[in-house]
Write a protein that holds these residues in place. Structure first.
Motif, PDB file in Angstrom:
ATOM      1  N   UNK A   1       0.833  -1.200   0.000  1.00 35.41           N
ATOM      2  CA  UNK A   1       0.000   0.000   0.000  1.00 35.41           C
ATOM      3  C   UNK A   1       0.867   1.249   0.000  1.00 35.41           C
ATOM      4  N   UNK A   2       1.881   1.249   0.837  1.00 36.49           N
ATOM      5  CA  UNK A   2       2.764   2.404   0.892  1.00 36.49           C
ATOM      6  C   UNK A   2       3.458   2.671  -0.427  1.00 36.49           C
ATOM      7  N   UNK A   3       3.882   1.588  -1.110  1.00 40.56           N
ATOM      8  CA  UNK A   3       4.550   1.752  -2.399  1.00 40.56           C
ATOM      9  C   UNK A   3       3.598   2.330  -3.440  1.00 40.56           C
ATOM     10  N   UNK A   4       2.366   1.890  -3.437  1.00 44.88           N
ATOM     11  CA  UNK A   4       1.399   2.361  -4.428  1.00 44.88           C
ATOM     12  C   UNK A   4       0.951   3.791  -4.156  1.00 44.88           C
ATOM     13  N   UNK A   5       0.738   4.121  -2.896  1.00 48.75           N
ATOM     14  CA  UNK A   5       0.147   5.419  -2.556  1.00 48.75           C
ATOM     15  C   UNK A   5       1.172   6.486  -2.228  1.00 48.75           C
ATOM     16  N   UNK A   6       2.351   6.068  -1.797  1.00 52.41           N
ATOM     17  CA  UNK A   6       3.327   7.045  -1.335  1.00 52.41           C
ATOM     18  C   UNK A   6       3.051   7.524   0.073  1.00 52.41           C
ATOM     19  N   UNK A   7       2.055   6.943   0.725  1.00 51.76           N
ATOM     20  CA  UNK A   7       1.707   7.336   2.087  1.00 51.76           C
ATOM     21  C   UNK A   7       2.434   6.465   3.104  1.00 51.76           C
ATOM     22  N   UNK A   8       2.694   7.051   4.254  1.00 54.70           N
ATOM     23  CA  UNK A   8       3.267   6.306   5.362  1.00 54.70           C
ATOM     24  C   UNK A   8       2.126   5.644   6.121  1.00 54.70           C
ATOM     25  N   UNK A   9       2.050   4.322   6.056  1.00 50.66           N
ATOM     26  CA  UNK A   9       0.949   3.614   6.707  1.00 50.66           C
ATOM     27  C   UNK A   9       1.411   2.911   7.978  1.00 50.66           C
ATOM     28  N   UNK A  10       2.565   3.311   8.503  1.00 49.12           N
ATOM     29  CA  UNK A  10       3.037   2.766   9.757  1.00 49.12           C
ATOM     30  C   UNK A  10       2.529   3.609  10.923  1.00 49.12           C
ATOM     31  N   UNK A  11       2.444   3.012  12.103  1.00 47.27           N
ATOM     32  CA  UNK A  11       2.002   3.783  13.272  1.00 47.27           C
ATOM     33  C   UNK A  11       2.895   5.004  13.455  1.00 47.27           C
ATOM     34  N   UNK A  12       2.345   6.124  13.845  1.00 46.79           N
ATOM     35  CA  UNK A  12       0.938   6.348  14.203  1.00 46.79           C
ATOM     36  C   UNK A  12       0.149   7.016  13.075  1.00 46.79           C
ATOM     37  N   UNK A  13       0.572   6.797  11.835  1.00 45.18           N
ATOM     38  CA  UNK A  13      -0.015   7.563  10.732  1.00 45.18           C
ATOM     39  C   UNK A  13      -1.201   6.894  10.044  1.00 45.18           C
ATOM     40  N   UNK A  14      -1.534   5.717  10.424  1.00 45.64           N
ATOM     41  CA  UNK A  14      -2.686   5.048   9.807  1.00 45.64           C
ATOM     42  C   UNK A  14      -3.373   4.173  10.841  1.00 45.64           C
ATOM     43  N   UNK A  15      -4.647   3.976  10.646  1.00 40.92           N
ATOM     44  CA  UNK A  15      -5.387   3.096  11.539  1.00 40.92           C
ATOM     45  C   UNK A  15      -5.086   1.639  11.226  1.00 40.92           C
ATOM     46  N   UNK A  16      -5.486   0.799  12.132  1.00 42.81           N
ATOM     47  CA  UNK A  16      -5.301  -0.620  11.901  1.00 42.81           C
ATOM     48  C   UNK A  16      -6.188  -1.094  10.753  1.00 42.81           C
ATOM     49  N   UNK A  17      -5.786  -2.225  10.208  1.00 40.77           N
ATOM     50  CA  UNK A  17      -6.565  -2.850   9.146  1.00 40.77           C
ATOM     51  C   UNK A  17      -7.952  -3.205   9.662  1.00 40.77           C
ATOM     52  N   UNK A  18      -8.971  -2.838   8.924  1.00 44.23           N
ATOM     53  CA  UNK A  18     -10.332  -3.184   9.293  1.00 44.23           C
ATOM     54  C   UNK A  18     -10.948  -4.062   8.210  1.00 44.23           C
ATOM     55  N   UNK A  19     -11.512  -5.195   8.623  1.00 48.80           N
ATOM     56  CA  UNK A  19     -12.178  -6.115   7.710  1.00 48.80           C
ATOM     57  C   UNK A  19     -13.671  -6.035   7.990  1.00 48.80           C
ATOM     58  N   UNK A  20     -14.451  -5.847   6.939  1.00 45.28           N
ATOM     59  CA  UNK A  20     -15.895  -5.654   7.089  1.00 45.28           C
ATOM     60  C   UNK A  20     -16.638  -6.704   6.263  1.00 45.28           C
ATOM     61  N   UNK A  21     -17.631  -7.300   6.879  1.00 43.08           N
ATOM     62  CA  UNK A  21     -18.493  -8.260   6.182  1.00 43.08           C
ATOM     63  C   UNK A  21     -19.928  -7.793   6.294  1.00 43.08           C
ATOM     64  N   UNK A  22     -20.610  -7.730   5.167  1.00 42.38           N
ATOM     65  CA  UNK A  22     -21.972  -7.219   5.137  1.00 42.38           C
ATOM     66  C   UNK A  22     -22.992  -8.334   5.298  1.00 42.38           C
ATOM     67  N   UNK A  23     -24.081  -8.031   5.973  1.00 41.57           N
ATOM     68  CA  UNK A  23     -25.114  -9.004   6.272  1.00 41.57           C
ATOM     69  C   UNK A  23     -26.193  -9.043   5.211  1.00 41.57           C
ATOM     70  N   UNK A  24     -27.343  -9.618   5.566  1.00 42.64           N
ATOM     71  CA  UNK A  24     -28.457  -9.731   4.640  1.00 42.64           C
ATOM     72  C   UNK A  24     -28.916  -8.336   4.242  1.00 42.64           C
ATOM     73  N   UNK A  25     -28.841  -8.023   2.968  1.00 40.90           N
ATOM     74  CA  UNK A  25     -29.170  -6.666   2.535  1.00 40.90           C
ATOM     75  C   UNK A  25     -28.228  -5.659   3.151  1.00 40.90           C
ATOM     76  N   UNK A  26     -26.997  -6.077   3.462  1.00 43.79           N
ATOM     77  CA  UNK A  26     -26.046  -5.206   4.149  1.00 43.79           C
ATOM     78  C   UNK A  26     -25.755  -3.938   3.367  1.00 43.79           C
TER      79      UNK A  26
END
Length: 585
Positions: free
Chosen positions: A410-435
């Motif tokens: 991600x850092x290579x593609x975006x040029x952004x520093x994604x190490x602490x404290x500059x980015x939040x932790x990875x979040x995984x989201x799963x949608x429900x019925x009609x989510x």
């Protein structure tokens, strides 16, 4: 997205919630994540095993009863059987004094059903709660609205949009599955109990129609009956202003239950109302669809979930092209990312095949034991809400080396520093019925938001990856730009939601912010465009040479302060999420 893909899949009905580690079930949020559909099969398989044992026990018991019946019947069929035979006389007296009592009062039947009940009680704690049934019913109504589905078709297992005389097939499931009268009644009753007669009437109408067709064929598993459906539908029509329909249905009810005094009083009431107002005889219920979230943009985003909006095709605009992206990073020289420009104003880019099958499966597996109902910020609290139906989990980089690898990518593609404290932790989201996640801002927009008081500052970028495809439907809709991006397995949406924190005037070189502890959707706010502010059309995307990282805070604020998007779909693992990186499983 074409018509065939314009429907969020509706195959799952209930799923066990995976809200705690080690797969411990927590009740009340089953409907809000589809990743637990497989887990929902576990308790039902255990129930099937229990039922099979019960049936085998009952079959053996019934075989024994049949044997006894045939033996006694054979004695009575022989009219020449002499009762003077002392042996026959003895057995007759024994049967009447002992055998019949043992048959009638046999403990075998009660032992069989007791074993079934005991087994059910052991599984019961893992079963969905009533709130899940309500949530699943509301999900069907939501999909009915968003994709303009025909209720009668849904009851037959057909996913069609009916507009006048035009009928469009939106989804063809591999297995046709129809709903029963009781299924339709339960959906209608949920709407009825909410006072939502717009949705209650068509579902209850279908329930009444199906119950009529099978009247007298009682099913053990059904909770409702034709009388129940007529009762609810009659009052729903009355509440909607159609007294004549209410009267007709109430009279039909009395044909099946003539001793019901309450319904008899209702009939008298309806007859009196019609006598006082004869014009009510031909009145029809014209019910407006309730706008529960009170969204000004509801019609827009629902339309964008069905189509691509104003999204042009590549052959119409040569500036929409595909290429390989390295961002001048040595990390990507040997394996550049496939970039597709899909929109120019705002500039939107998809990066294809950003993760492979193994990586996607690994991320989903790491997150699944920790999925909990997604929440939004409400002042100082974090609350689950109807306009965000999903479950999510936060993963630290220390959980698995794969997450560190993804950080580098991600850092290579975006040029952004994604190490602490500059980015939040990875979040995984799963949608429900009609989510779904209705239109919202990723960044905090209210000065009272706790995000403004955090040392990490406000959110400046969002990075999203689809971890799976969907059978139909599902999209990220950009409301004010009038286009949507359908769910395609693993493209990376490079759009950025930019803003600056007043406590962070130079935006730290535009590095994404990471809180020291994983926060559950902190700062994600459900709101319409503030009055007096026009939607900005300059939502920038991470591409080489955009000059993005040299922008001034004032330009950044212009670019993204009004960015909104919406996710909708079923069987979809996709979303737009909080600061930093977000992956959808």
């Amino acid at each position: 997205m074409g018509p065939a893909a314009g429907l969020a899949a509706l195959l799952a009905v209930l799923a066990l919630r995976a809200g705690e580690p080690a797969g411990a079930a927590a009740r009340g949020d089953t409907f809000s994540a589809l990743t637990s559909v497989a887990r929902a099969l576990g308790p039902e398989r255990r129930l099937l095993t229990l039922l099979r044992r019960y049936l085998r026990g009952e079959e053996a018991r019934l075989r024994d009863l049949t044997r006894f019946y045939d033996k006694v019947l054979s004695l009575h069929e022989d009219s020449a059987t002499p009762v003077s035979n002392p042996l026959l006389a003895f057995t007759l007296i024994k049967r009447l004094q002992s055998d019949w009592r043992n048959v009638v009062h046999s403990l075998e039947a009660s032992e069989n059903i007791r074993a079934l009940k005991d087994g059910y009680e052991k599984v019961e704690q893992d079963l969905p709660a009533f709130e899940d049934l309500e949530g699943a019913a509301r999900a069907l109504m939501r999909l009915q609205d968003v994709y303009m589905l025909n209720v009668k078709g849904l009851a037959r297992g057909v996913f069609q949009r009916v507009a006048g005389s035009a009928v469009t097939d939106l989804y063809s499931p591999r297995r046709l599955f129809s709903l029963t009268a009781d299924d339709c009644f339960q959906v209608g009753k949920v709407a009825y109990d909410m006072g939502d007669y717009y949705h209650a009437i068509p579902w209850l109408e279908e329930a009444v129609s199906l119950f009529r067709g099978s009247y007298g064929d009682w099913k053990t598993e059904d909770e409702a009956s034709l009388e129940d459906a007529l009762d609810h539908l009659a009052f729903a029509y009355f509440q909607a202003g159609n007294v004549s329909c209410a009267l007709s249905l109430s009279r039909e009810f009395l044909l099946y239950s003539p001793d019901n005094k309450r319904m008899a009083r209702n009939v008298l009431k309806y007859e009196k109302l019609l006598a006082e107002s004869p014009n009510q005889v031909v009145a029809e219920a014209v019910i407006q669809r309730p706008n529960v979230p009170h969204l000004q943009t509801r019609d827009t985003y629902e339309g964008l979930c069905q189509t691509l909006g104003s999204q042009p095709t590549h052959y119409q605009i040569p500036s929409l092209y595909c290429s390989y992206e390295t961002n001048s990073s040595p990390y990507l020289l040997l394996q550049p990312v496939r970039k597709e420009v899909i929109h120019l104003e705002p500039y939107v880019v998809l990066y294809h095949d950003f993760v492979n099958d193994v990586e996607a499966q690994k991320i989903r597996g790491l997150a699944e034991p920790w999925l909990q109902r997604s929440v939004v910020a409400s002042g100082e609290k974090q609350l689950p809400v109807e306009y965000r139906i999903s479950q999510s989990a936060w993963l630290k980089d220390t959980v698995d080396p794969l997450l560190v690898t993804l950080d580098h990518r991600i850092g290579a593609l975006t040029g952004l520093d994604v190490q602490p404290p500059y980015a939040e932790y990875l979040q995984v989201v799963n949608y429900g019925i009609g989510g779904h996640y209705e239109p919202h801002f990723d960044h905090a927009t209210s000065p009272t938001s706790p995000l403004y008081r955090m040392k990490s500052g406000n959110r400046v970028a969002t990075f999203m990856i689809y971890l799976s495809s969907v059978e139909a439907g599902g999209a990220t809709a950009f409301i004010y730009a009038n286009f949507s991006v359908p769910v395609v397995k693993w493209p990376t949406s490079g759009y950025m939601s930019m803003d600056r924190n007043s406590a962070d005037p130079v935006a730290q070189g535009l590095k994404t912010k990471r809180s020291q502890k994983p926060k559950a959707s902190l700062g994600e706010e459900k709101e319409e465009l503030p009055s007096g502010r026009e939607p900005c059309q300059h939502c920038l995307f991470l591409v080489k040479g955009s000059g993005l990282y040299q922008g001034t805070p004032e330009i950044l604020h212009c670019f993204t302060s009004n960015h909104q998007s919406r996710m909708d779909g079923q069987y979809t693992e996709r979303s737009k999420k909080a600061r930093g990186r977000s992956f959808w499983g």
